[in-house]
Design a protein around this motif. Structure first.
Motif, PDB file in Angstrom:
ATOM      1  N   ASP A  88       0.922  -1.152  -0.051  1.00  0.00           N
ATOM      2  CA  ASP A  88       0.224   0.114  -0.060  1.00  0.00           C
ATOM      3  C   ASP A  88       0.829   1.283   0.049  1.00  0.00           C
ATOM      4  N   ILE A  89       0.500   2.244  -0.838  1.00  0.00           N
ATOM      5  CA  ILE A  89       1.300   3.389  -1.010  1.00  0.00           C
ATOM      6  C   ILE A  89       0.417   4.631  -0.731  1.00  0.00           C
ATOM      7  N   SER A  90       0.690   5.182   0.017  1.00  0.00           N
ATOM      8  CA  SER A  90      -0.227   6.433   0.316  1.00  0.00           C
ATOM      9  C   SER A  90       0.680   7.969   0.180  1.00  0.00           C
ATOM     10  N   PHE A  91      -0.200   8.852  -0.604  1.00  0.00           N
ATOM     11  CA  PHE A  91       0.741  10.083  -0.709  1.00  0.00           C
ATOM     12  C   PHE A  91      -0.105  11.213   0.042  1.00  0.00           C
ATOM     13  N   ASP A  92       0.756  12.552   0.017  1.00  0.00           N
ATOM     14  CA  ASP A  92       0.145  13.676   0.810  1.00  0.00           C
ATOM     15  C   ASP A  92      -1.172  14.191   0.184  1.00  0.00           C
ATOM     16  N   ASP A  93      -1.447  13.734  -1.082  1.00  0.00           N
ATOM     17  CA  ASP A  93      -2.702  14.319  -1.704  1.00  0.00           C
ATOM     18  C   ASP A  93      -3.741  13.499  -1.414  1.00  0.00           C
ATOM     19  N   GLY A  94      -3.619  12.423  -0.670  1.00  0.00           N
ATOM     20  CA  GLY A  94      -4.817  11.318  -0.526  1.00  0.00           C
ATOM     21  C   GLY A  94      -4.745  10.215  -1.268  1.00  0.00           C
ATOM     22  N   MET A  95      -3.926  10.191  -2.438  1.00  0.00           N
ATOM     23  CA  MET A  95      -4.035   9.122  -3.407  1.00  0.00           C
ATOM     24  C   MET A  95      -3.572   7.956  -2.518  1.00  0.00           C
ATOM     25  N   LYS A  96      -4.048   6.698  -2.723  1.00  0.00           N
ATOM     26  CA  LYS A  96      -3.590   5.572  -2.181  1.00  0.00           C
ATOM     27  C   LYS A  96      -3.601   4.393  -3.130  1.00  0.00           C
ATOM     28  N   VAL A  97      -2.717   3.627  -3.432  1.00  0.00           N
ATOM     29  CA  VAL A  97      -2.716   2.578  -4.403  1.00  0.00           C
ATOM     30  C   VAL A  97      -1.922   1.389  -3.909  1.00  0.00           C
ATOM     31  N   THR A  98      -2.229   0.380  -4.399  1.00  0.00           N
ATOM     32  CA  THR A  98      -2.032  -0.938  -3.822  1.00  0.00           C
ATOM     33  C   THR A  98      -1.184  -1.686  -5.147  1.00  0.00           C
ATOM     34  N   LEU A  99       0.100  -1.851  -5.042  1.00  0.00           N
ATOM     35  CA  LEU A  99       0.774  -2.593  -6.025  1.00  0.00           C
ATOM     36  C   LEU A  99       1.366  -3.815  -5.576  1.00  0.00           C
ATOM     37  N   SER A 100       1.467  -5.006  -6.476  1.00  0.00           N
ATOM     38  CA  SER A 100       2.071  -6.214  -6.266  1.00  0.00           C
ATOM     39  C   SER A 100       3.581  -6.103  -6.106  1.00  0.00           C
ATOM     40  N   ALA A 101       4.106  -7.144  -5.278  1.00  0.00           N
ATOM     41  CA  ALA A 101       5.524  -7.112  -5.346  1.00  0.00           C
ATOM     42  C   ALA A 101       6.139  -7.563  -6.496  1.00  0.00           C
ATOM     43  N   GLU A 102       5.504  -8.201  -7.410  1.00  0.00           N
ATOM     44  CA  GLU A 102       5.799  -8.744  -8.760  1.00  0.00           C
ATOM     45  C   GLU A 102       6.154  -7.347  -9.729  1.00  0.00           C
ATOM     46  N   LEU A 103       4.899  -6.475  -9.598  1.00  0.00           N
ATOM     47  CA  LEU A 103       5.133  -5.342 -10.528  1.00  0.00           C
ATOM     48  C   LEU A 103       6.194  -4.565  -9.971  1.00  0.00           C
ATOM     49  N   LEU A 104       6.465  -4.338  -8.678  1.00  0.00           N
ATOM     50  CA  LEU A 104       7.681  -3.481  -8.357  1.00  0.00           C
ATOM     51  C   LEU A 104       8.932  -4.109  -8.528  1.00  0.00           C
ATOM     52  N   ARG A 105       8.873  -5.501  -8.641  1.00  0.00           N
ATOM     53  CA  ARG A 105      10.185  -6.098  -8.881  1.00  0.00           C
ATOM     54  C   ARG A 105      10.644  -5.772 -10.409  1.00  0.00           C
ATOM     55  N   THR A 106       9.502  -6.296 -11.283  1.00  0.00           N
ATOM     56  CA  THR A 106       9.732  -6.206 -12.900  1.00  0.00           C
ATOM     57  C   THR A 106       9.830  -4.876 -13.252  1.00  0.00           C
ATOM     58  N   HIS A 107       9.339  -3.633 -12.607  1.00  0.00           N
ATOM     59  CA  HIS A 107       9.686  -2.517 -12.872  1.00  0.00           C
ATOM     60  C   HIS A 107      10.707  -1.663 -12.100  1.00  0.00           C
ATOM     61  N   SER A 108      11.548  -2.259 -11.437  1.00  0.00           N
ATOM     62  CA  SER A 108      12.628  -1.882 -10.560  1.00  0.00           C
ATOM     63  C   SER A 108      13.206  -0.780 -11.169  1.00  0.00           C
ATOM     64  N   PRO A 109      13.487   0.629 -10.914  1.00  0.00           N
ATOM     65  CA  PRO A 109      14.229   1.570 -11.453  1.00  0.00           C
ATOM     66  C   PRO A 109      15.697   1.319 -11.470  1.00  0.00           C
ATOM     67  N   SER A 110      16.223   0.248 -11.105  1.00  0.00           N
ATOM     68  CA  SER A 110      17.621  -0.084 -11.091  1.00  0.00           C
ATOM     69  C   SER A 110      18.181  -0.281 -12.542  1.00  0.00           C
ATOM     70  N   ALA A 111      19.447   0.027 -12.584  1.00  0.00           N
ATOM     71  CA  ALA A 111      20.196   0.022 -14.007  1.00  0.00           C
ATOM     72  C   ALA A 111      20.159  -1.503 -14.501  1.00  0.00           C
ATOM     73  N   GLU A 112      20.093  -2.398 -13.464  1.00  0.00           N
ATOM     74  CA  GLU A 112      19.958  -3.869 -13.931  1.00  0.00           C
ATOM     75  C   GLU A 112      18.674  -4.121 -14.665  1.00  0.00           C
ATOM     76  N   VAL A 113      17.627  -3.484 -14.304  1.00  0.00           N
ATOM     77  CA  VAL A 113      16.268  -3.851 -14.900  1.00  0.00           C
ATOM     78  C   VAL A 113      16.323  -2.669 -16.131  1.00  0.00           C
ATOM     79  N   GLN A 114      16.353  -1.504 -16.060  1.00  0.00           N
ATOM     80  CA  GLN A 114      15.895  -0.344 -16.703  1.00  0.00           C
ATOM     81  C   GLN A 114      17.063  -0.216 -17.867  1.00  0.00           C
ATOM     82  N   GLY A 115      18.425  -0.535 -17.640  1.00  0.00           N
ATOM     83  CA  GLY A 115      19.450  -0.267 -18.516  1.00  0.00           C
ATOM     84  C   GLY A 115      19.980   1.147 -18.275  1.00  0.00           C
ATOM     85  N   HIS A 116      20.701   1.742 -19.181  1.00  0.00           N
ATOM     86  CA  HIS A 116      21.088   3.061 -19.090  1.00  0.00           C
ATOM     87  C   HIS A 116      20.322   3.813 -20.451  1.00  0.00           C
ATOM     88  N   SER A 117      19.494   2.990 -20.947  1.00  0.00           N
ATOM     89  CA  SER A 117      18.441   3.691 -22.266  1.00  0.00           C
ATOM     90  C   SER A 117      17.631   2.823 -22.366  1.00  0.00           C
TER      91      SER A 117
END
Length: 124
Positions: free
Chosen positions: A17-46
Motif C-alpha cells: 500500500d502506497i499513500s501520498f500527501d494528496d490522499g492518493m492511495k494505491v496498492t501494487l504487487s511485489a511482482e510489479l515493483l520487482r519487474t519495474h525496478s528503477p535499477s540499471a540492472e532492469v532499466q539499463g542506461h537507455s
C-alpha cells in the motif's frame, strides 16, 4: 512534487500500500515493483537496454529501507535491492500501473511466443 506518507506491506498477499500527501492511495504487487525496478540492472542506461524480468510471480519484499526524505530501497527475497524507488517514480507506477502492467504482460507473451517458435534442428 508529491510525497509518500505511508508504505504498508502485506506479506500474505505480497501487496504494498502506497499513500501520498494528496490522499492518493494505491496498492501494487511485489511482482510489479520487482519487474519495474528503477535499477540499471532492469532499466539499463537507455530504453534499448531495458531487461525483461521474468518469473517473479512469487517474489516478496524482505525489507523497505528509507533513503533520505525522497525514496526507499525495496529489498526483494530474490536478492535484488539495487533500485531506489523515488517518490516521483512510485507516483508514476501508481498512476500508470495498469498500462505498465498490460505492456509488461504483452512483452512476456511475445517473449514466450518467440521462444516457442525457435526451430529445432535434429541431428542424426
Amino acid at each position: 512534487m508529491y510525497q509518500v506518507t505511508k508504505l504498508h506491506y502485506h506479506r500474505q498477499s505480497k501487496q504494498l500500500d502506497i499513500s501520498f500527501d494528496d490522499g492518493m492511495k494505491v496498492t501494487l504487487s511485489a511482482e510489479l515493483l520487482r519487474t519495474h525496478s528503477p535499477s540499471a540492472e532492469v532499466q539499463g542506461h537507455s530504453p534499448e537496454q531495458a531487461q525483461l524480468v521474468l518469473n517473479k510471480q512469487n517474489v516478496t519484499l524482505n525489507a523497505i529501507e528509507p533513503v533520505g526524505h525522497y525514496a526507499v530501497r525495496l529489498c526483494f527475497d530474490d536478492g535484488h535491492n539495487s533500485g531506489l524507488f523515488s517518490w516521483q517514480y512510485l507516483r508514476k507506477l501508481c498512476t500508470d500501473h495498469q498500462v505498465l502492467w498490460a505492456q509488461y504482460q504483452e512483452k512476456v507473451q511475445q517473449h514466450h511466443k518467440n521462444k516457442d517458435s525457435v526451430p529445432i534442428k535434429f541431428v542424426p
